[in-house]
Design an enzyme around this catalytic site. Structure first.
Site, PDB file in Angstrom:
ATOM      1  CG  HIS A 186      -2.818  17.991 -10.983  1.00 25.50           C
ATOM      2  ND1 HIS A 186      -3.949  18.344 -10.295  1.00 25.50           N
ATOM      3  CD2 HIS A 186      -3.217  17.173 -11.977  1.00 25.50           C
ATOM      4  CE1 HIS A 186      -5.004  17.758 -10.848  1.00 25.50           C
ATOM      5  NE2 HIS A 186      -4.593  17.053 -11.879  1.00 25.50           N
TER       6      HIS A 186
ATOM      7  CG  HIS B 273      -1.385  15.457 -15.975  1.00 26.16           C
ATOM      8  ND1 HIS B 273      -1.693  14.245 -15.404  1.00 26.16           N
ATOM      9  CD2 HIS B 273      -2.441  16.254 -15.699  1.00 26.16           C
ATOM     10  CE1 HIS B 273      -2.879  14.310 -14.824  1.00 26.16           C
ATOM     11  NE2 HIS B 273      -3.362  15.527 -14.992  1.00 26.16           N
TER      12      HIS B 273
HETATM   13  P1  5GP Z   1      -6.560  15.074 -13.089  1.00 24.69           P
HETATM   14  O1  5GP Z   1      -7.493  14.053 -13.604  1.00 24.69           O
HETATM   15  O2  5GP Z   1      -7.149  15.794 -11.885  1.00 24.69           O
HETATM   16  O3  5GP Z   1      -6.020  16.027 -14.116  1.00 24.69           O
HETATM   17  O4  5GP Z   1      -5.274  14.313 -12.582  1.00 24.69           O
HETATM   18  C1  5GP Z   1      -5.139  13.813 -11.295  1.00 24.69           C
HETATM   19  C2  5GP Z   1      -4.029  12.806 -11.358  1.00 24.69           C
HETATM   20  O5  5GP Z   1      -3.709  12.416 -10.049  1.00 24.69           O
HETATM   21  C3  5GP Z   1      -4.415  11.555 -12.126  1.00 24.69           C
HETATM   22  O6  5GP Z   1      -3.531  11.366 -13.210  1.00 24.69           O
HETATM   23  C4  5GP Z   1      -4.309  10.448 -11.095  1.00 24.69           C
HETATM   24  O7  5GP Z   1      -3.798   9.278 -11.654  1.00 24.69           O
HETATM   25  C5  5GP Z   1      -3.388  11.043 -10.068  1.00 24.69           C
HETATM   26  N1  5GP Z   1      -3.614  10.526  -8.727  1.00 24.69           N
HETATM   27  C6  5GP Z   1      -4.802  10.344  -8.101  1.00 24.69           C
HETATM   28  N2  5GP Z   1      -4.612   9.849  -6.849  1.00 24.69           N
HETATM   29  C7  5GP Z   1      -3.268   9.750  -6.677  1.00 24.69           C
HETATM   30  C8  5GP Z   1      -2.462   9.305  -5.602  1.00 24.69           C
HETATM   31  O8  5GP Z   1      -2.926   8.902  -4.540  1.00 24.69           O
HETATM   32  N3  5GP Z   1      -1.109   9.339  -5.787  1.00 24.69           N
HETATM   33  C9  5GP Z   1      -0.561   9.771  -6.973  1.00 24.69           C
HETATM   34  N4  5GP Z   1       0.776   9.745  -7.054  1.00 24.69           N
HETATM   35  N5  5GP Z   1      -1.293  10.197  -8.008  1.00 24.69           N
HETATM   36  C10 5GP Z   1      -2.636  10.185  -7.879  1.00 24.69           C
END
Ligand code: 5GP
Ligand code: ZN
Length: 147
Positions: free
Chosen positions: A102, A104
């Site tokens: 993903h 951001h």
């Molecule tokens: P990471 O920390 O892996 O780079 O980012 C994962 C992102 O996914 C985080 O910013 C977190 O807030 C988001 N996230 C986690 N669970 C969910 C969810 O159930 N729905 C949505 N829309 N975002 C999520």
């Protein structure tokens, strides 16, 4: 392939809600449920892979192109200009919490006082109400529909 223990695969399968920004094609986007800043968008490939290097090159390119379209729409919504952090956490030690690629798109302002490094690592709270994000998603969608 859908991974049952991957929240993004569950969202893609329609088993969990999302405030969609782009919901068709091989790359989709929705509002982050734990936003670091208002308007925080996640852009993801439909296919489940943990690492950017596991994507085929077409999908990897399309991820960037789709993110660019969305970033342009975000700037239309905020005419004063939206500065963005484009962030990919690629692996657990690199603060990747969801093992599905993903990107951001994180709106920034000079006054937000966001300490990205501290917050990226430790930001999870109780899940907020999804309806809080639908209005943000709808505004970006409206611009995309006319672009
Ligand atoms: P990471 O920390 O892996 O780079 O980012 C994962 C992102 O996914 C985080 O910013 C977190 O807030 C988001 N996230 C986690 N669970 C969910 C969810 O159930 N729905 C949505 N829309 N975002 C999520
Ligand atoms: Zn997944």
């Amino acid at each position: 392939m859908t991974h049952n223990d991957c929240i993004f695969c569950q969202i893609l399968a329609g088993n969990a809600p999302a405030a969609w920004v782009v919901d068709d094609g091989p790359i989709v986007a929705f509002m982050d449920i734990f936003p670091l800043q208002p308007g925080h968008v996640l852009v993801i490939p439909r296919e489940h892979h943990q690492y950017v290097t596991e994507l085929d090159s077409y999908t990897r390119g399309l991820l960037m192109e789709t993110a660019a379209r969305i970033a342009t729409a975000m700037r239309v919504i905020h005419p004063a200009g939206t500065d963005l952090n484009w962030v990919i956490n690629d692996g657990k030690a690199a603060w990747q919490h969801v093992p599905h690629v993903h990107l951001h798109l994180l709106p920034r302002s000079g006054r937000d006082n966001l300490s990205l490094i501290n917050r990226m690592a430790t930001r999870f709270m109780r899940k907020p109400d999804m309806t809080a994000f639908e209005a943000d998603a709808a505004r970006i969608r409206a611009v995309l529909e006319h672009s």
